[in-house]
Motif scaffolding. Sequence first.
Motif, PDB file in Angstrom:
ATOM      1  N   GLN A 192       0.829  -1.205   0.000  1.00 32.83           N
ATOM      2  CA  GLN A 192       0.000   0.000   0.000  1.00 32.83           C
ATOM      3  C   GLN A 192       0.857   1.247   0.000  1.00 32.83           C
ATOM      4  N   ALA A 193       0.364   2.256  -0.686  1.00 30.95           N
ATOM      5  CA  ALA A 193       1.028   3.559  -0.702  1.00 30.95           C
ATOM      6  C   ALA A 193      -0.040   4.651  -0.776  1.00 30.95           C
ATOM      7  N   PRO A 194      -0.939   4.674   0.219  1.00 26.79           N
ATOM      8  CA  PRO A 194      -2.024   5.663   0.184  1.00 26.79           C
ATOM      9  C   PRO A 194      -1.492   7.075   0.380  1.00 26.79           C
ATOM     10  N   PRO A 195      -2.003   8.037  -0.380  1.00 30.89           N
ATOM     11  CA  PRO A 195      -1.552   9.418  -0.226  1.00 30.89           C
ATOM     12  C   PRO A 195      -2.277  10.181   0.880  1.00 30.89           C
ATOM     13  N   VAL A 196      -3.292   9.545   1.490  1.00 30.50           N
ATOM     14  CA  VAL A 196      -4.150  10.252   2.441  1.00 30.50           C
ATOM     15  C   VAL A 196      -4.314   9.452   3.732  1.00 30.50           C
ATOM     16  N   LEU A 197      -4.218  10.159   4.870  1.00 37.27           N
ATOM     17  CA  LEU A 197      -4.635   9.613   6.156  1.00 37.27           C
ATOM     18  C   LEU A 197      -5.955  10.283   6.522  1.00 37.27           C
ATOM     19  N   TRP A 198      -6.951   9.484   6.821  1.00 39.04           N
ATOM     20  CA  TRP A 198      -8.284   9.959   7.185  1.00 39.04           C
ATOM     21  C   TRP A 198      -8.510   9.716   8.671  1.00 39.04           C
ATOM     22  N   ILE A 199      -8.767  10.772   9.424  1.00 40.96           N
ATOM     23  CA  ILE A 199      -9.126  10.645  10.832  1.00 40.96           C
ATOM     24  C   ILE A 199     -10.592  11.024  10.943  1.00 40.96           C
ATOM     25  N   GLY A 200     -11.436  10.019  11.129  1.00 46.75           N
ATOM     26  CA  GLY A 200     -12.873  10.266  11.087  1.00 46.75           C
ATOM     27  C   GLY A 200     -13.605   9.656  12.268  1.00 46.75           C
ATOM     28  N   CYS A 201     -14.918   9.791  12.239  1.00 41.68           N
ATOM     29  CA  CYS A 201     -15.774   9.256  13.287  1.00 41.68           C
ATOM     30  C   CYS A 201     -16.069   7.782  13.013  1.00 41.68           C
ATOM     31  N   SER A 202     -16.313   7.021  14.071  1.00 39.35           N
ATOM     32  CA  SER A 202     -16.628   5.602  13.938  1.00 39.35           C
ATOM     33  C   SER A 202     -18.034   5.357  13.387  1.00 39.35           C
ATOM     34  N   ASP A 203     -18.822   6.396  13.246  1.00 39.10           N
ATOM     35  CA  ASP A 203     -20.197   6.263  12.761  1.00 39.10           C
ATOM     36  C   ASP A 203     -20.244   5.420  11.482  1.00 39.10           C
ATOM     37  N   SER A 204     -21.113   4.429  11.477  1.00 40.43           N
ATOM     38  CA  SER A 204     -21.198   3.481  10.366  1.00 40.43           C
ATOM     39  C   SER A 204     -21.662   4.122   9.060  1.00 40.43           C
TER      40      SER A 204
ATOM     41  N   VAL B 141       2.316   9.717   3.639  1.00 44.20           N
ATOM     42  CA  VAL B 141       1.093  10.330   3.118  1.00 44.20           C
ATOM     43  C   VAL B 141       1.340  11.815   2.854  1.00 44.20           C
ATOM     44  N   LYS B 142       0.589  12.367   1.940  1.00 43.96           N
ATOM     45  CA  LYS B 142       0.736  13.782   1.588  1.00 43.96           C
ATOM     46  C   LYS B 142      -0.367  14.650   2.191  1.00 43.96           C
ATOM     47  N   HIS B 143      -1.464  14.004   2.594  1.00 40.49           N
ATOM     48  CA  HIS B 143      -2.580  14.752   3.170  1.00 40.49           C
ATOM     49  C   HIS B 143      -3.122  14.023   4.393  1.00 40.49           C
ATOM     50  N   ILE B 144      -3.400  14.789   5.439  1.00 44.25           N
ATOM     51  CA  ILE B 144      -4.078  14.270   6.630  1.00 44.25           C
ATOM     52  C   ILE B 144      -5.383  15.039   6.765  1.00 44.25           C
TER      53      ILE B 144
ATOM     54  N   GLU C 290       6.637  16.741   2.053  1.00 47.69           N
ATOM     55  CA  GLU C 290       5.395  17.322   1.554  1.00 47.69           C
ATOM     56  C   GLU C 290       4.228  16.752   2.350  1.00 47.69           C
ATOM     57  N   LEU C 291       3.557  17.604   3.112  1.00 45.01           N
ATOM     58  CA  LEU C 291       2.486  17.148   3.987  1.00 45.01           C
ATOM     59  C   LEU C 291       1.547  18.298   4.305  1.00 45.01           C
ATOM     60  N   ALA C 292       0.262  18.066   4.142  1.00 44.02           N
ATOM     61  CA  ALA C 292      -0.746  19.080   4.452  1.00 44.02           C
ATOM     62  C   ALA C 292      -1.811  18.473   5.355  1.00 44.02           C
ATOM     63  N   VAL C 293      -2.366  19.306   6.240  1.00 46.56           N
ATOM     64  CA  VAL C 293      -3.402  18.885   7.176  1.00 46.56           C
ATOM     65  C   VAL C 293      -4.660  19.709   6.908  1.00 46.56           C
ATOM     66  N   HIS C 294      -5.821  19.044   6.919  1.00 48.69           N
ATOM     67  CA  HIS C 294      -7.070  19.714   6.567  1.00 48.69           C
ATOM     68  C   HIS C 294      -8.192  19.343   7.542  1.00 48.69           C
ATOM     69  N   ALA C 295      -9.208  20.197   7.612  1.00 50.65           N
ATOM     70  CA  ALA C 295     -10.406  19.937   8.412  1.00 50.65           C
ATOM     71  C   ALA C 295     -11.623  19.941   7.499  1.00 50.65           C
ATOM     72  N   TRP C 296     -12.396  18.860   7.551  1.00 54.03           N
ATOM     73  CA  TRP C 296     -13.605  18.717   6.735  1.00 54.03           C
ATOM     74  C   TRP C 296     -14.786  18.326   7.624  1.00 54.03           C
TER      75      TRP C 296
ATOM     76  N   LEU D  24     -13.633  23.050   5.431  1.00 58.60           N
ATOM     77  CA  LEU D  24     -13.712  24.148   6.401  1.00 58.60           C
ATOM     78  C   LEU D  24     -12.657  25.224   6.172  1.00 58.60           C
ATOM     79  N   GLN D  25     -11.878  25.062   5.110  1.00 53.20           N
ATOM     80  CA  GLN D  25     -10.858  26.054   4.748  1.00 53.20           C
ATOM     81  C   GLN D  25      -9.853  26.262   5.870  1.00 53.20           C
ATOM     82  N   VAL D  26      -9.576  25.173   6.564  1.00 55.32           N
ATOM     83  CA  VAL D  26      -8.536  25.188   7.603  1.00 55.32           C
ATOM     84  C   VAL D  26      -7.491  24.170   7.180  1.00 55.32           C
ATOM     85  N   SER D  27      -6.422  24.642   6.584  1.00 52.37           N
ATOM     86  CA  SER D  27      -5.369  23.758   6.090  1.00 52.37           C
ATOM     87  C   SER D  27      -4.006  24.311   6.489  1.00 52.37           C
TER      88      SER D  27
END
Length: 223
Positions: A44-56, A101-104, A185-191, A203-206
């Motif tokens: 695996q070589a995913p470009p994104v780390l997703w930190i999300g809610c456990s909601d199904s 990863v390049k984006h969190i 190269e790494l960027a962090v974002h809020a969605w 949310l335009q917070v990067s």
Amino acid sequence: MCAKLEKQDTDKITYEGLLQGNKDWVAETLKEDPTFFARLSAGQAPPVLWIGCSDSRVPANQITNTMPGDIFVHRNIANVVTHTDMNLLSVLDYSVNVLKVKHIIVCGHYGCGGVNAALGDKQVGLIDNWLRNIKDVIRMHDREMQTIKDPVKRSNRLVELNAIEGAANVMSTSIVQNAWASGQELAVHAWVYSLETGLIKDLQVSASGPEDISPVFKMQAQK
């Protein structure tokens, strides 16, 4: 894929049905792409780390129209990011330093049960201690939260603030700061994701460098 499962549909989901569903999915996938699993098992070589809610109802791949292998995922109740969570920090470290990863992305969702529970004063159980992290977000933004009287709008805004503060906490970790210091190269974002529309709100917070974080959290680079 069905956009909404009615109660009677979910009642039909059985243990055996899950296993059969897996077999059906494999057969259909191989029919469309005979080499899919061979390529997937190669690494695996995913470009994104997703930190999300456990909601199904908030599966990262489906709502972003991506494939297995595209997104590395960490989920917990109400997508909380705290510096004492070794599970999250381990995922973050592996994502940044091994997977590169390049984006969190810290992604909350409107109507989050954890956020709504944090807004109240009823005891739920052990999770009350976890939700203290969200109550801290309320305290930090108390002036703004006090001006919002509508309960739905109040909840929605807290969902946004929780994602924003979560992204800020990611940015301030030594893991991310060391990556930036090394030129990675790494960027962090809020969605935030809407269950009602299926759309994601940026949310335009990067942040893509240490200049984007609060000075109080900045650390000297490791030598």
